[in-house]
Design an enzyme around this catalytic site. Structure first.
Site, PDB file in Angstrom:
ATOM      1  N   PHE A 133       0.855  -1.185   0.000  1.00 30.74           N
ATOM      2  CA  PHE A 133       0.000   0.000   0.000  1.00 30.74           C
ATOM      3  C   PHE A 133       0.889   1.233   0.000  1.00 30.74           C
ATOM      4  CE2 PHE A 133      -2.408   3.462   1.888  1.00 30.74           C
ATOM      5  CZ  PHE A 133      -3.581   3.412   1.153  1.00 30.74           C
ATOM      6  N   ASP A 218       9.215   2.941   1.587  1.00 31.63           N
ATOM      7  CA  ASP A 218       8.042   3.638   2.087  1.00 31.63           C
ATOM      8  C   ASP A 218       7.964   3.393   3.590  1.00 31.63           C
ATOM      9  OD1 ASP A 218       5.454   4.205   2.980  1.00 31.63           O
ATOM     10  OD2 ASP A 218       4.506   3.600   1.109  1.00 31.63           O
ATOM     11  N   LYS A 247       2.490  10.387   8.239  1.00 32.61           N
ATOM     12  CA  LYS A 247       1.789   9.911   9.423  1.00 32.61           C
ATOM     13  C   LYS A 247       2.364  10.472  10.720  1.00 32.61           C
ATOM     14  CE  LYS A 247      -0.492   5.875   7.442  1.00 32.61           C
ATOM     15  NZ  LYS A 247      -1.838   6.471   7.470  1.00 32.61           N
TER      16      LYS A 247
END
Length: 391
Positions: A133, A218, A247
């Site tokens: 993702f 990532d 985040k």
């Protein structure tokens, strides 16, 4: 709360459905809904609220900055963005440059453009992992290996070739001299908190070195102390060419970063990429407060200690629905023997705990990094009853 949920349904697009709770406030690791019910927050806004809710350092930094200068656009520079870029490069080490974004998907869009800009048209494809993702925008979605969210929006302009996560042989066969980059998560978060097998990232680094492809990591969920180091790849001693962050970096304020090293540090030329809001003063001030607090309060060591406590306590539970626990630091998945994660999430909520049914047989835990041992213990004590209610 029901009235607010009805208004939500009438006013907002239906892509989130209607969330089960309407939250009104938070303090530390706890939140309260609009009916006054309290919950221990074990998901932290999906690994975002690393300092919990209402942390004084974050409140002070944001309040002071918004009262001074809230926005400049990219037409002018400001000191918080320079300080934050310098701080990130110091934590990452080496010769790098930073581009700030508003989110993780934008950071991955920037990374994809960056490697294409450096490698040029001769390298025609990139490699990513099944079940990965990387975001919801079209470029990041093209890199995402979750068919359920990717396929409804195809076809994509990008040539992305997917390999089984953790298979060195498949990765080696897929990456040739025509490959521009390999995009990997050190742990696949949305797949169910699935860590890379030992040696996989090192093998990926070697394959990229042999072929000239870029290794893009990532770390949008795994970075900023989540696994007990500043960034998860530091556990393995593997250095990426490009790393993406978001985040937890802003502790609740929207900010992301794409960091390039070596030739990828300066591959963008003037006008190649941009963002009106990326790296705005308020978000950068928040991120600096997050990094300062993690260091000042010794939260990396705390994450390791409390995360190990959590994992050991869950492993000690004997219940037919519980198959184990995986992950690192304060990023864990409770693994279920049956696809009952939604029922476990609901039962946990009824018991006063917020968790996330990230996959049919995995319940994700990503609490604030400040969570106390007794708060972890309260959840583990309640877990057998939660599992029983979900069975």
């Amino acid at each position: 709360m029901n009235d607010l949920r009805k208004r939500f349904e009438a006013a907002l697009m239906p892509n989130y459905g209607v969330p089960p709770l309407a939250l009104a406030r938070g303090e530390g690791c706890r939140v309260w809904d609009t009916d006054g019910n309290a919950y221990l927050d074990l998901i932290g806004g999906i690994a975002v609220s690393v300092l919990g809710h209402g942390h004084p350092a974050l409140v002070q930094a944001v309040s002071a900055q918004v009262a001074t200068l809230a926005h400049t656009s990219n037409l002018f520079l400001h000191e918080p963005e320079v300080l934050l870029a310098e701080r990130l490069l110091g934590l990452l080490g080496g010769d790098g440059r930073v581009f700030f974004t508003n989110s993780g998907t934008e950071a991955n869009e920037a990374a994809y453009k960056l490697v294409r800009r450096h490698t040029g048209p001769d390298r025609t494809y990139v490699v990513a992992a099944d079940s990965s993702f990387h975001g919801r925008t079209m470029g990041a979605l093209a890199l995402t290996g979750k068919a359920s969210i990717r396929e409804p929006f195809g076809p994509f302009a990008a040539d992305v070739r997917f390999v089984t996560y953790g298979s060195v042989d498949e990765l080696r066969a897929a990456v040739t001299g025509d490959c521009a980059a390999v995009f990997l998560e050190p742990t696949q978060g949305e797949a169910g908190v699935i860590p890379a097998p030992e040696g996989y990232l090192a093998a990926a680094r070697a394959i990229c070195d042999e072929t000239g492809a870029a290794l893009v990591l990532d770390e949008i969920q795994s970075g900023v102390g989540r696994t007990g180091t500043w960034f998860q790849h530091q556990h393995e001693g593997v250095r990426p060419d490009v790393i993406t962050l978001a985040k937890g970096l802003g502790g609740g304020l929207p900010i992301g970063a794409c960091v390039g090293f070596g030739p990828y540090a300066t591959a963008f030329g003037k006008g190649d990429h941009g963002s009106t809001f990326g790296g705005n003063p308020v978000a950068c001030a928040a991120a600096l407060a997050v990094l300062d607090t993690i260091e000042r309060e010794g939260l990396l060591e705390h994450v390791t200690k409390v995360g190990d406590q959590l994992a050991a306590a869950v492993e000690a539970i004997d219940h037919p629905l519980l198959a184990g626990v995986r992950g690192r630091g304060l990023w864990r998945a409770i693994v279920l023997a049956e696809p009952e994660s939604a029922a476990v999430e609901a039962a946990a909520r009824d018991a006063g705990f917020l968790v996330n049914a990230v996959a049919p047989q995995a319940v994700r835990l990503a609490p604030p990094l400040i969570i106390a041992p007794d708060e972890v213990a309260s959840f583990v004590t309640a877990l057998p009853g939660i599992l029983g209610a979900a069975s």
